[in-house]
Design a protein around this motif. Structure first.
Motif, PDB file in Angstrom:
ATOM      1  N   LYS A  68       0.780  -1.089   0.075  1.00 31.76           N
ATOM      2  CA  LYS A  68       0.043  -0.177  -0.131  1.00 31.76           C
ATOM      3  C   LYS A  68       0.915   1.346   0.012  1.00 31.76           C
ATOM      4  O   LYS A  68       0.459   2.326  -0.662  1.00 31.76           O
ATOM      5  N   VAL A  69       1.712   1.242   0.774  1.00 39.62           N
ATOM      6  CA  VAL A  69       2.624   2.350   0.790  1.00 39.62           C
ATOM      7  C   VAL A  69       3.548   2.497  -0.639  1.00 39.62           C
ATOM      8  O   VAL A  69       3.504   3.852  -1.140  1.00 39.62           O
ATOM      9  N   ASP A  70       3.705   1.521  -1.046  1.00 39.16           N
ATOM     10  CA  ASP A  70       4.312   1.519  -2.562  1.00 39.16           C
ATOM     11  C   ASP A  70       3.481   2.099  -3.507  1.00 39.16           C
ATOM     12  O   ASP A  70       3.771   3.058  -4.408  1.00 39.16           O
ATOM     13  N   ARG A  71       2.062   1.740  -3.542  1.00 36.89           N
ATOM     14  CA  ARG A  71       1.007   2.484  -4.419  1.00 36.89           C
ATOM     15  C   ARG A  71       0.999   3.805  -4.153  1.00 36.89           C
ATOM     16  O   ARG A  71       0.810   4.416  -5.280  1.00 36.89           O
ATOM     17  N   ILE A  72       0.622   4.149  -2.936  1.00 41.35           N
ATOM     18  CA  ILE A  72       0.653   5.632  -2.663  1.00 41.35           C
ATOM     19  C   ILE A  72       1.782   6.374  -3.013  1.00 41.35           C
ATOM     20  O   ILE A  72       1.666   7.421  -3.607  1.00 41.35           O
ATOM     21  N   ASN A  78       3.695  10.178  -9.509  1.00 41.36           N
ATOM     22  CA  ASN A  78       2.865  10.506 -10.767  1.00 41.36           C
ATOM     23  C   ASN A  78       2.029  11.628 -10.877  1.00 41.36           C
ATOM     24  O   ASN A  78       1.196  11.949 -11.732  1.00 41.36           O
ATOM     25  N   GLY A  79       1.784  12.230  -9.728  1.00 42.08           N
ATOM     26  CA  GLY A  79       0.893  13.436  -9.472  1.00 42.08           C
ATOM     27  C   GLY A  79      -0.583  13.031  -9.699  1.00 42.08           C
ATOM     28  O   GLY A  79      -1.422  13.716 -10.083  1.00 42.08           O
ATOM     29  N   GLU A  80      -0.969  11.817  -9.217  1.00 44.54           N
ATOM     30  CA  GLU A  80      -2.335  11.173  -9.205  1.00 44.54           C
ATOM     31  C   GLU A  80      -2.953  10.952  -8.012  1.00 44.54           C
ATOM     32  O   GLU A  80      -4.006  10.491  -7.964  1.00 44.54           O
ATOM     33  N   TYR A  81      -2.147  11.327  -6.984  1.00 41.89           N
ATOM     34  CA  TYR A  81      -2.651  11.208  -5.692  1.00 41.89           C
ATOM     35  C   TYR A  81      -3.713  12.259  -5.277  1.00 41.89           C
ATOM     36  O   TYR A  81      -3.411  13.387  -5.110  1.00 41.89           O
ATOM     37  N   LYS A  82      -4.854  12.122  -5.186  1.00 42.98           N
ATOM     38  CA  LYS A  82      -5.955  13.045  -4.620  1.00 42.98           C
ATOM     39  C   LYS A  82      -6.288  12.893  -2.882  1.00 42.98           C
ATOM     40  O   LYS A  82      -6.372  11.791  -2.432  1.00 42.98           O
ATOM     41  N   ILE A  83      -6.268  13.906  -2.536  1.00 43.34           N
ATOM     42  CA  ILE A  83      -6.893  13.844  -1.237  1.00 43.34           C
ATOM     43  C   ILE A  83      -8.130  14.402  -0.838  1.00 43.34           C
ATOM     44  O   ILE A  83      -8.481  15.884  -1.492  1.00 43.34           O
ATOM     45  N   ASP A  84      -9.108  13.688  -0.174  1.00 39.37           N
ATOM     46  CA  ASP A  84     -10.314  14.228   0.083  1.00 39.37           C
ATOM     47  C   ASP A  84     -10.323  14.996   1.206  1.00 39.37           C
ATOM     48  O   ASP A  84     -10.607  14.459   2.522  1.00 39.37           O
ATOM     49  N   THR A  85     -10.371  16.121   0.994  1.00 39.40           N
ATOM     50  CA  THR A  85     -10.261  17.287   2.028  1.00 39.40           C
ATOM     51  C   THR A  85     -11.209  17.176   3.211  1.00 39.40           C
ATOM     52  O   THR A  85     -10.957  17.266   4.420  1.00 39.40           O
ATOM     53  N   SER A  86     -12.388  17.030   2.424  1.00 41.78           N
ATOM     54  CA  SER A  86     -13.628  16.922   3.549  1.00 41.78           C
ATOM     55  C   SER A  86     -13.529  15.577   4.588  1.00 41.78           C
ATOM     56  O   SER A  86     -13.736  15.678   5.792  1.00 41.78           O
TER      57      SER A  86
END
Length: 97
Positions: A68-72, A78-86
């Motif tokens: 999981k750490v490697d995927r994140i 790659n600039g693909e990680y999105k954070i759901d701030t809510s």
């Protein structure tokens, strides 16, 4: 366990002039009481922190899901990680309530 240092807590001192002794004594008493309360609060916080550190030290270290750490990490790179701030805000607030 390393020592935790908490900076001293001070309260402003009131200086009265022109020989007003009764008011000077009242200010001195209030300052002493305020200092005692601040000292008690600092002691309580210090003890609470020490107790929490001791409990955490006794708990086993959590297992790390390296896949999981490697995927994140790859998504971040790659600039693909999105954070759901809510969702993040809700989880942070639930920790403090």
């Amino acid at each position: 366990m390393s020592d935790i240092k908490i900076p001293s807590i001070t309260t402003p001192q009131t200086t009265l002039r022109d020989g007003v002794n009764s008011k000077q004594n009242d200010a001195s008493k209030a300052s002493t009481t305020s200092s005692n309360v601040s000292s008690q609060q600092a002691s309580y916080v210090s003890n609470s922190i020490e107790q929490r550190i001791e409990r955490l030290a006794q708990e086993p270290a959590p297992k790390i899901d390296q896949a999981k750490v490697d995927r994140i990490q790859a998504a971040i790179d790659n600039g693909e990680y999105k954070i759901d701030t809510s969702t993040l805000a809700d989880k942070l607030m639930s920790e403090f309530n």
